[in-house]
Write a protein that holds these residues in place. Structure first.
Motif, mmCIF file in Angstrom:
data_model
loop_
_atom_site.group_PDB
_atom_site.id
_atom_site.type_symbol
_atom_site.label_atom_id
_atom_site.label_comp_id
_atom_site.label_asym_id
_atom_site.label_seq_id
_atom_site.Cartn_x
_atom_site.Cartn_y
_atom_site.Cartn_z
ATOM 1 N N PRO A 4 -1.428 18.244 65.643
ATOM 2 C CA PRO A 4 -0.611 17.748 64.528
ATOM 3 C C PRO A 4 0.871 18.054 64.784
ATOM 4 O O PRO A 4 1.207 19.071 65.413
ATOM 5 C CB PRO A 4 -1.146 18.526 63.320
ATOM 6 C CG PRO A 4 -2.484 19.028 63.742
ATOM 7 C CD PRO A 4 -2.421 19.229 65.209
ATOM 8 N N GLN A 5 1.741 17.219 64.294
ATOM 9 C CA GLN A 5 3.171 17.396 64.540
ATOM 10 C C GLN A 5 3.712 18.696 63.946
ATOM 11 O O GLN A 5 4.671 19.268 64.453
ATOM 12 C CB GLN A 5 3.951 16.201 63.986
ATOM 13 C CG GLN A 5 3.653 14.891 64.715
ATOM 14 C CD GLN A 5 3.914 15.003 66.205
ATOM 15 O OE1 GLN A 5 4.977 15.443 66.617
ATOM 16 N NE2 GLN A 5 2.921 14.639 67.013
ATOM 17 N N THR A 6 3.082 19.183 62.886
ATOM 18 C CA THR A 6 3.529 20.452 62.312
ATOM 19 C C THR A 6 3.330 21.605 63.303
ATOM 20 O O THR A 6 4.176 22.487 63.410
ATOM 21 C CB THR A 6 2.758 20.753 61.016
ATOM 22 O OG1 THR A 6 1.343 20.668 61.280
ATOM 23 C CG2 THR A 6 3.124 19.754 59.933
ATOM 24 N N LEU A 7 2.206 21.565 64.032
ATOM 25 C CA LEU A 7 1.965 22.602 65.030
ATOM 26 C C LEU A 7 2.918 22.469 66.210
ATOM 27 O O LEU A 7 3.369 23.468 66.776
ATOM 28 C CB LEU A 7 0.518 22.530 65.520
ATOM 29 C CG LEU A 7 -0.574 22.953 64.525
ATOM 30 C CD1 LEU A 7 -1.949 22.820 65.165
ATOM 31 C CD2 LEU A 7 -0.344 24.377 64.056
ATOM 32 N N LYS A 29 5.943 21.355 66.071
ATOM 33 C CA LYS A 29 7.237 21.885 65.611
ATOM 34 C C LYS A 29 7.232 23.411 65.646
ATOM 35 O O LYS A 29 8.244 24.049 65.965
ATOM 36 C CB LYS A 29 7.524 21.382 64.202
ATOM 37 C CG LYS A 29 7.751 19.881 64.109
ATOM 38 C CD LYS A 29 7.894 19.443 62.659
ATOM 39 C CE LYS A 29 7.940 17.932 62.547
ATOM 40 N NZ LYS A 29 8.010 17.482 61.129
ATOM 41 N N GLN A 30 6.085 23.991 65.287
ATOM 42 C CA GLN A 30 5.988 25.451 65.333
ATOM 43 C C GLN A 30 6.093 25.963 66.767
ATOM 44 O O GLN A 30 6.644 27.037 67.009
ATOM 45 C CB GLN A 30 4.674 25.905 64.687
ATOM 46 C CG GLN A 30 4.637 25.719 63.185
ATOM 47 C CD GLN A 30 3.297 26.100 62.584
ATOM 48 O OE1 GLN A 30 2.384 26.511 63.300
ATOM 49 N NE2 GLN A 30 3.164 25.949 61.277
ATOM 50 N N PRO A 55 12.576 12.904 60.439
ATOM 51 C CA PRO A 55 11.230 13.400 60.768
ATOM 52 C C PRO A 55 10.123 12.382 60.526
ATOM 53 O O PRO A 55 9.029 12.514 61.060
ATOM 54 C CB PRO A 55 11.080 14.610 59.844
ATOM 55 C CG PRO A 55 12.479 15.035 59.536
ATOM 56 C CD PRO A 55 13.271 13.770 59.497
ATOM 57 N N SER A 56 10.406 11.355 59.713
ATOM 58 C CA SER A 56 9.376 10.369 59.422
ATOM 59 C C SER A 56 9.391 9.185 60.392
ATOM 60 O O SER A 56 8.512 8.317 60.321
ATOM 61 C CB SER A 56 9.555 9.834 57.993
ATOM 62 O OG SER A 56 10.841 9.226 57.855
ATOM 63 N N TYR A 92 10.741 9.874 66.422
ATOM 64 C CA TYR A 92 10.667 11.325 66.273
ATOM 65 C C TYR A 92 9.274 11.827 66.653
ATOM 66 O O TYR A 92 9.111 12.788 67.399
ATOM 67 C CB TYR A 92 10.984 11.704 64.826
ATOM 68 C CG TYR A 92 11.065 13.191 64.567
ATOM 69 C CD1 TYR A 92 12.278 13.865 64.609
ATOM 70 C CD2 TYR A 92 9.916 13.925 64.258
ATOM 71 C CE1 TYR A 92 12.350 15.217 64.362
ATOM 72 C CE2 TYR A 92 9.975 15.275 64.026
ATOM 73 C CZ TYR A 92 11.202 15.915 64.067
ATOM 74 O OH TYR A 92 11.271 17.256 63.829
ATOM 75 N N THR A 93 8.258 11.154 66.159
ATOM 76 C CA THR A 93 6.878 11.541 66.456
ATOM 77 C C THR A 93 6.570 11.414 67.937
ATOM 78 O O THR A 93 5.918 12.272 68.536
ATOM 79 C CB THR A 93 5.896 10.670 65.643
ATOM 80 O OG1 THR A 93 6.196 10.808 64.257
ATOM 81 C CG2 THR A 93 4.461 11.078 65.901
#
Length: 358
Positions: A89-92, A94-95, A112-113, A117-118
Motif C-alpha cells: 500500500p502507498q501508505t507503507l 511513504k513510511q 498525493p491523489s 504520484y502513485t
C-alpha cells in the motif's frame, strides 16, 4: 549457517535485533566514498535493471576485468523488491521513505491523489529502491557478523565475543563497509561466514564460502585471506581427527586413513571450484558474448602488466593511517597480538614441560 541457540548473538535475540536495527537504520547515512562503487557496480546494475547506464573501461569486452556474476544476484534482489514495492500500500511506501530518511524530490510538487504520484512511489522510484538495496546489504553484513560473533561465543570465549562485538560496533570501517556495494565489503561478509563455519568444524562450508569470495566477487587477491582456511582443513583431515570436539564435525567418517581424508578435502574443493567457475563463466559469456575469465584478466592486468600502478603507489604510512582511522586502537592491538601470543606460548612452555616430566 544456523546461529547458536544459547549465544546472545543468536538470530532473534534482543542483541541481534538491536544490532540489525542499528546497521540497517544507519545504512543510508554513510556516504559513498569510492567512485568504483558508483561506476563499476551501481551503474552496471542500473543497466541490467533499466537498460541504460554508463560503462567503464573495465567492462569493455577487450578488457573484461569485471564479472557480471557479481551483479546478477543484486539484480535479482532488486527485481524482488520492485515487485514488493508495487504490492505494498502507498501508505507503507511513504513510511519507508521516512524510515530510510529519504526526501522524495520526484513527488514533492505533486498531489498525493494523482496517478503520477502513485506511480513514482512504486517500483519506478529509483532512490527508494537504491536505499532499500543498501539497507539489504547492511542486513546481510549484519547476519554474517552475528554468525561470526556467535561462533566465537560458543567455541572460543563469551568474553572474547563481547569484546569483538564492541570493537566491530564502534569501528568506523564497519560503518562504511557494511552497506557498500564493493567486492571488498562482500569479501568481508564471506570471510565472516567462512570463519564462523570453520570455528564450528564445518570445513566444507567454510571452503565453499572462501571459493565464492575468490572466484565470484571479482577480486581474486582476497585469496590470501583463505590460505589458512585451506591449510587448517587439510591439517585437521590429515593429522588431528578427531582431536577436539569443537573442531571436528559429528558426521566425519571414522576409520579412514589420513590420506583418504586429505584426498576427500582436495576433491571436494576441486568440485566446488569447477562448479562455481563454470557458473561464473556462463554468466559472463551471456553478457560479454564470448568466453572470458575476469578473475584471470584482473589478476594478469594487476600482476603482470603493471596495471596496479596506474593511479599511483601509496607509501606504507598510508595503510597504517588507514587502519588507524578505520579501527582506531583495535588496529594497534591487532598488530601487537601476534608477538604477545608468541611470548605467552614461550612463557607457558616450561610449565607444560614440567607437567609432562612429573
Amino acid at each position: 549457517m544456523a546461529l547458536s541457540i544459547t549465544s546472545p548473538y543468536r538470530w532473534g535475540s534482543a542483541v541481534s535485533i538491536i544490532y540489525v536495527a542499528i546497521r540497517v537504520s544507519t545504512a543510508n547515512l554513510s556516504p559513498i566514498t569510492d567512485c568504483d562503487e558508483v561506476f563499476n557496480y551501481w551503474e552496471p546494475l542500473h543497466y541490467i535493471l533499466y537498460g541504460t547506464g554508463m560503462q567503464t573501461w573495465e567492462y569493455a569486452p577487450q578488457y573484461a576485468l569485471r564479472t557480471y556474476a557479481y551483479l546478477v544476484p543484486m539484480a535479482a534482489t532488486a527485481k524482488f523488491f520492485q515487485v514488493l514495492l508495487d504490492l505494498l500500500p502507498q501508505t507503507l511506501v511513504k513510511q519507508l521513505y521516512a524510515i530510510l530518511s529519504l526526501q522524495n524530490t520526484h513527488t514533492s510538487s505533486l498531489s498525493p491523489s494523482s496517478d503520477v504520484y502513485t506511480l513514482l512511489l512504486g517500483s519506478s522510484d529509483k532512490p527508494l529502491l537504491f536505499a532499500i538495496l543498501r539497507s539489504f546489504l547492511a542486513f546481510i553484513s549484519c547476519y554474517s557478523e552475528l554468525s561470526f560473533l556467535s561462533s566465537i561465543y560458543d567455541i572460543i570465549s563469551p568474553t572474547l565475543a563481547h569484546w569483538t562485538a564492541l570493537c566491530n560496533a564502534t569501528a568506523a570501517g564497519n560503518f562504511h563497509a557494511s552497506q557498500a556495494y564493493l567486492p571488498s565489503s562482500t569479501v568481508m561478509i564471506l570471510w565472516r561466514l567462512s570463519a564462523a563455519n570453520q570455528l564450528r568444524g564445518k570445513d566444507t562450508i567454510s571452503i565453499f564460502w572462501g571459493l565464492v569470495a575468490v572466484l565470484a566477487v571479482g577480486w581474486p587477491f582476497c585469496a590470501v585471506l583463505f590460505i589458512s582456511t585451506g591449510f587448517w582443513a587439510l591439517w585437521k583431515a590429515g593429522f588431528s581427527t578427531p582431536f577436539d570436539k569443537h573442531t571436528t564435525s559429528s558426521n566425519e567418517p571414522k576409520g579412514q586413513s589420513w590420506i583418504a581424508q586429505v584426498v576427500r578435502v582436495v576433491i571436494r574443493t576441486i568440485f566446488y571450484t569447477i562448479a562455481i567457475q563454470s557458473t561464473i563463466m556462463a554468466v559472463d559469456f551471456y553478457h560479454y558474448g564470448k568466453i572470458v575469465s575476469p578473475v584471470w584478466n584482473i589478476f594478469a592486468y594487476n600482476a603482470q602488466s603493471g596495471g596496479d600502478e596506474l593511479y599511483g603507489v601509496e607509501p606504507l604510512s598510508y595503510y597504517i593511517k588507514n587502519l588507524t582511522l578505520n579501527f582506531n586502537l583495535v588496529a594497534m592491538l591487532a598488530i601487537l597480538a601476534l608477538p604477545l601470543i608468541m611470548l605467552r606460548i614461550l612463557a607457558e612452555r616450561p610449565v607444560t614441560l614440567a607437567k609432562e616430566t612429573a
